[in-house]
Design a protein around this motif. Structure first.
Motif, mmCIF file in Angstrom:
data_model
loop_
_atom_site.group_PDB
_atom_site.id
_atom_site.type_symbol
_atom_site.label_atom_id
_atom_site.label_comp_id
_atom_site.label_asym_id
_atom_site.label_seq_id
_atom_site.Cartn_x
_atom_site.Cartn_y
_atom_site.Cartn_z
ATOM 1 N N ASP B 187 0.835 -1.189 0.000
ATOM 2 C CA ASP B 187 0.000 0.000 0.000
ATOM 3 C C ASP B 187 0.877 1.248 0.000
ATOM 4 O OD1 ASP B 187 0.832 0.282 2.537
ATOM 5 O OD2 ASP B 187 -1.130 0.575 3.421
ATOM 6 N N LYS B 188 0.193 2.364 -0.065
ATOM 7 C CA LYS B 188 0.861 3.652 -0.211
ATOM 8 C C LYS B 188 1.939 3.851 0.857
ATOM 9 C CE LYS B 188 -0.391 8.038 1.358
ATOM 10 N NZ LYS B 188 -1.456 8.753 2.041
ATOM 11 N N ASP B 189 1.600 3.502 2.092
ATOM 12 C CA ASP B 189 2.534 3.789 3.178
ATOM 13 C C ASP B 189 3.810 2.961 3.053
ATOM 14 O OD1 ASP B 189 0.725 5.566 4.151
ATOM 15 O OD2 ASP B 189 -0.221 4.130 5.502
ATOM 16 N N ASP B 190 3.653 1.688 2.644
ATOM 17 C CA ASP B 190 4.837 0.845 2.463
ATOM 18 C C ASP B 190 5.776 1.472 1.431
ATOM 19 O OD1 ASP B 190 3.687 -0.904 4.170
ATOM 20 O OD2 ASP B 190 2.901 -2.238 2.616
ATOM 21 N N ILE B 191 5.164 1.912 0.341
ATOM 22 C CA ILE B 191 5.985 2.426 -0.765
ATOM 23 C C ILE B 191 6.660 3.736 -0.365
ATOM 24 C CG2 ILE B 191 5.899 3.252 -3.131
ATOM 25 C CD1 ILE B 191 3.452 1.360 -3.461
ATOM 26 N N VAL B 192 5.882 4.593 0.282
ATOM 27 C CA VAL B 192 6.456 5.885 0.673
ATOM 28 C C VAL B 192 7.568 5.682 1.697
ATOM 29 C CG1 VAL B 192 5.948 8.052 1.846
ATOM 30 C CG2 VAL B 192 4.419 7.202 0.107
ATOM 31 N N GLU B 193 7.362 4.721 2.581
ATOM 32 C CA GLU B 193 8.395 4.470 3.589
ATOM 33 C C GLU B 193 9.681 3.980 2.938
ATOM 34 O OE1 GLU B 193 7.478 1.426 6.454
ATOM 35 O OE2 GLU B 193 9.554 1.530 7.150
ATOM 36 N N LEU B 194 9.524 3.103 1.948
ATOM 37 C CA LEU B 194 10.720 2.557 1.310
ATOM 38 C C LEU B 194 11.439 3.607 0.474
ATOM 39 C CD1 LEU B 194 11.759 -0.625 0.769
ATOM 40 C CD2 LEU B 194 11.384 0.208 -1.518
ATOM 41 N N LEU B 195 10.664 4.376 -0.282
ATOM 42 C CA LEU B 195 11.305 5.321 -1.202
ATOM 43 C C LEU B 195 11.618 6.647 -0.519
ATOM 44 C CD1 LEU B 195 9.232 4.728 -4.441
ATOM 45 C CD2 LEU B 195 11.459 3.822 -3.858
ATOM 46 N N SER B 196 10.977 6.926 0.591
ATOM 47 C CA SER B 196 11.112 8.174 1.332
ATOM 48 C C SER B 196 11.127 9.401 0.419
ATOM 49 C CB SER B 196 12.334 8.164 2.252
ATOM 50 O OG SER B 196 13.498 7.917 1.530
ATOM 51 N N VAL B 197 10.048 9.519 -0.349
ATOM 52 C CA VAL B 197 9.838 10.723 -1.153
ATOM 53 C C VAL B 197 8.415 11.206 -0.920
ATOM 54 C CG1 VAL B 197 11.493 10.270 -2.986
ATOM 55 C CG2 VAL B 197 9.213 9.306 -3.145
#
Lengths: 369, 272
Positions: B187-197
């Motif tokens: 989900d969105k949070d996983d992706i944002v956490e990994l990419l930190s953008v």
């Protein structure tokens, strides 16, 4: 740094904080510098009445002898005491004093190149002549390493102690930089910083292509630490030996494709994402999630450890031992909270909750598929 | 007028860069901005097809850069939006036909006339990618919630930062809300956490996108399409408006639930 701003005069004076600095023109030949400095000092004879001065040689490649000569000229001409030399970052790689003059190769993208273990480059020499008593004021530049208000340029290097370097010019001895008895915190090691913010403006166009400044050489505190610890365990002694190399602080996330190699310990203030690699001869400490490849003790030191807030790396390596994460879950359930430490036990990698670097770890969770 | 040059990139192919470029360009033009979209995917041009302008191409990007035609001759006006223009890529040439500096010069000229210059970046991280990002001042990253796409996006963020394009913004395309709900998709949070953008918007998986692309009308023209409204919101965020993120929960009206129970669950898409 303002070393490029001096074209007209050979010497320019600048004040940086409480330190006063001579900026020496880096374009004109050294012979003219010699004369120019003398003339300048004669011209401004009344200006100086003793005190400490730093000398910035800009982009010039100066040898140790030239620096000594410069120091003598300044001290004879003004009564000042030269406490420090500094230069601009790009000079570092090519200073003739470097032991193995590796040609500067174009940096691979995203690769962190770490210079050799024993930095002999004079970037910021702290030399004090025999006669000068060691005043606390002179200690200041070193202490500045521990206070955030005057963080060093990342190209500054303290000239090592004689037992490390052993080749200080005659007539000078390295000052005992820190009084052992008065040192407040002995475990703080100087850390070189590599971050976007501290990139020297003139160095490399790509911010990830960081060439870490030459490691700051240990001062007296290291032998002191050794004394304290030697009584306890030989294992720790060998670890401390490896600590002679300095730590590299990476202040950003390591993204896929980036490689960080370092002689010494590496601290990453961020995540290490899948596809990134961190390879260090010492420990690796990740203040974030370690999801990429990490290799601690890459010169065969099995005592090295990897510490991370969360360990989701498909493969870690400590010395010659390889650990593979379990295929289904990122990490075993019962150690999923808190910082983790990976260490070698019986030739395989175990993971346990972090309880200190010298905690006696028993059987952790095997990091092996 | 000084416009903004934004590159839309992803690293991995097939995640929806071209669709995102066409829709963002159209949506910005619908907001009254002057927009030009440049297809930098020389040799594999698609943007003209998605925008339905294929049969109007006379001159292309390489012609402009080589000086064979004037800049305005190669700009094709959109069918629906008067202030939207396309500079198509050359199909018969390759990525080495242009240099990053040439594209940058062109974009600087275009910035004088337009509010937005959107560059559709080719997939990969080779020459074409370097051309596209060299010209841009900002970057938008498109990814899908797949491990491979995110890995590539991470690499691309590193490369973008290396060429002084800091803080790229993220569009997550083709989110399947049902899969996310069941934990089968990141989900969105996983992706944002990994990419930190910073995240710019979420686009739900929507078959309107495909039909719209096949018809050559960007999906933002389709009032009923959830992906279209997602692109409109993204355009508003690009334009500086504060638009709240819509809930990603699948629609759970009674009828939908009934349909789900009897196995008829059709399009349970949601807004993002």
């Amino acid at each position: 740094m303002t070393q490029n701003s001096t074209k007209i005069q050979v010497v320019q004076v600048s004040g940086r904080g409480i330190n006063v600095e001579f900026i020496i023109d880096d374009v004109v030949p050294f012979d003219q510098i010699r004369k120019g400095v003398r003339d300048y000092l004669i011209e401004n004879r009344g200006m100086w009445s003793g005190g400490a001065i730093a000398v910035n040689v800009g982009n010039r490649l100066t040898s140790r002898d030239e620096l000594n000569e410069l120091k003598k000229i300044i001290e004879a001409g003004s009564g000042l005491t030269v406490i420090r030399f500094s230069c601009s970052p790009e000079t570092m790689a090519t200073t003739p004093d470097a032991p193995d003059p590796e040609p500067i190769r174009p940096l691979q993208h995203n690769e962190v190149i770490i210079p050799d273990r024993k930095p002999t480059v004079i970037a910021q020499a702290q030399v004090i002549p025999d006669s000068t008593p060691v005043a606390p004021k002179i200690i200041e530049p070193l202490q500045a390493f521990r206070t955030p208000k005057t963080l060093p340029q990342h190209n500054e290097v303290i000239v090592p102690e004689p037992q490390i370097e052993g080749t200080l010019p005659p007539g000078m001895r390295a000052a005992p930089l820190i009084d052992r008895n008065e040192k407040p915190h002995q475990t703080v090691l100087p850390i070189n910083e590599v971050s976007q913010a501290e990139q020297p403006p003139t160095s490399y166009p790509q911010h990830n292509e960081v060439e870490s400044g030459p490691p700051v050489v240990e001062d007296d505190e290291q032998p002191l630490l050794m004394d304290e610890e030697r009584a306890t365990k030989s294992q720790q002694a060998s670890y401390l030996q490896s600590q002679r190399d300095t730590a590299l602080l990476v202040k950003s996330t390591c993204r896929s494709g980036e490689i960080i190699r370092h002689q010494g310990d590496v601290v990453v203030m961020g995540d290490v994402n899948p596809g990134a690699e961190v390879i260090a001869t010492g420990d690796i400490l990740v203040f974030g999630c370690l999801r990429g490849f990490a290799h601690a003790g890459c010169e065969g030191n099995s005592k090295a450890t990897i510490v991370a807030l969360s360990l989701g790396s498909p493969r870690v390596q400590i010395g010659p031992h390889v650990g593979v994460s379990s295929s289904n879950a990122a990490q075993p359930k019962h150690i999923d909270s808190g910082p983790l430490i990976a260490y070698v036990r019986r030739r395989s990698i175990h993971v346990a909750l972090f309880e200190g670097r010298f905690f006696k770890y028993g059987k952790g969770v095997l990091y092996d598929g | 007028m000084t416009g903004r040059t934004i590159v839309i990139t992803s690293g991995k192919g097939g995640v929806g860069k071209t669709t995102a470029t066409a829709n963002l360009g159209t949506a910005l033009a619908m907001r009254g901005q002057k927009v030009v979209v440049i297809d930098a995917d020389i040799g594999l041009r698609n943007l003209d097809v998605i925008m339905g302008l294929e049969n109007r191409i006379v001159y292309d990007l390489v012609n402009v850069i080589e000086g064979k035609c004037k800049m305005h001759q190669a700009m094709i006006r959109d069918k629906h939006q008067l202030e939207l223009f396309l500079i198509p890529a050359a199909q018969t040439r390759d990525k080495d036909s242009i240099e990053p500096e040439q594209l940058r010069e062109l974009c600087e000229k275009l910035e004088q006339e337009f509010d937005y210059v959107l560059i559709d970046c080719p997939a990969g991280i080779e020459g074409g990618f370097k051309n596209a990002i060299g010209a841009a001042k900002e970057a938008i990253l498109v990814t899908t919630p797949e491990v491979s796409a995110i890995r590539d996006a991470d690499r691309v963020i590193g490369l973008l930062e290396a060429s002084e394009l800091h803080r790229p913004k993220l569009i997550i395309n083709r989110i399947n809300t049902n899969l996310v709900k069941h934990g089968d998709m990141m989900d969105k949070d996983d992706i944002v956490e990994l990419l930190s953008v910073e995240i710019l918007g979420l686009v739900p998986a929507d078959e309107h996108t495909i039909t719209a692309a096949n018809r050559g009308v960007p999906v933002v023209h389709d009032k009923k399409a959830p992906s279209g409204s997602a692109f409109l919101r993204i355009a508003a965020r690009v334009d500086g408006d504060e638009v709240p993120f819509m809930s990603l929960e699948p629609k759970t009206s009674i009828i939908d639930r009934m349909k789900g129970l009897v196995g008829l669950s059709g399009r349970a898409y949601s807004h993002a």
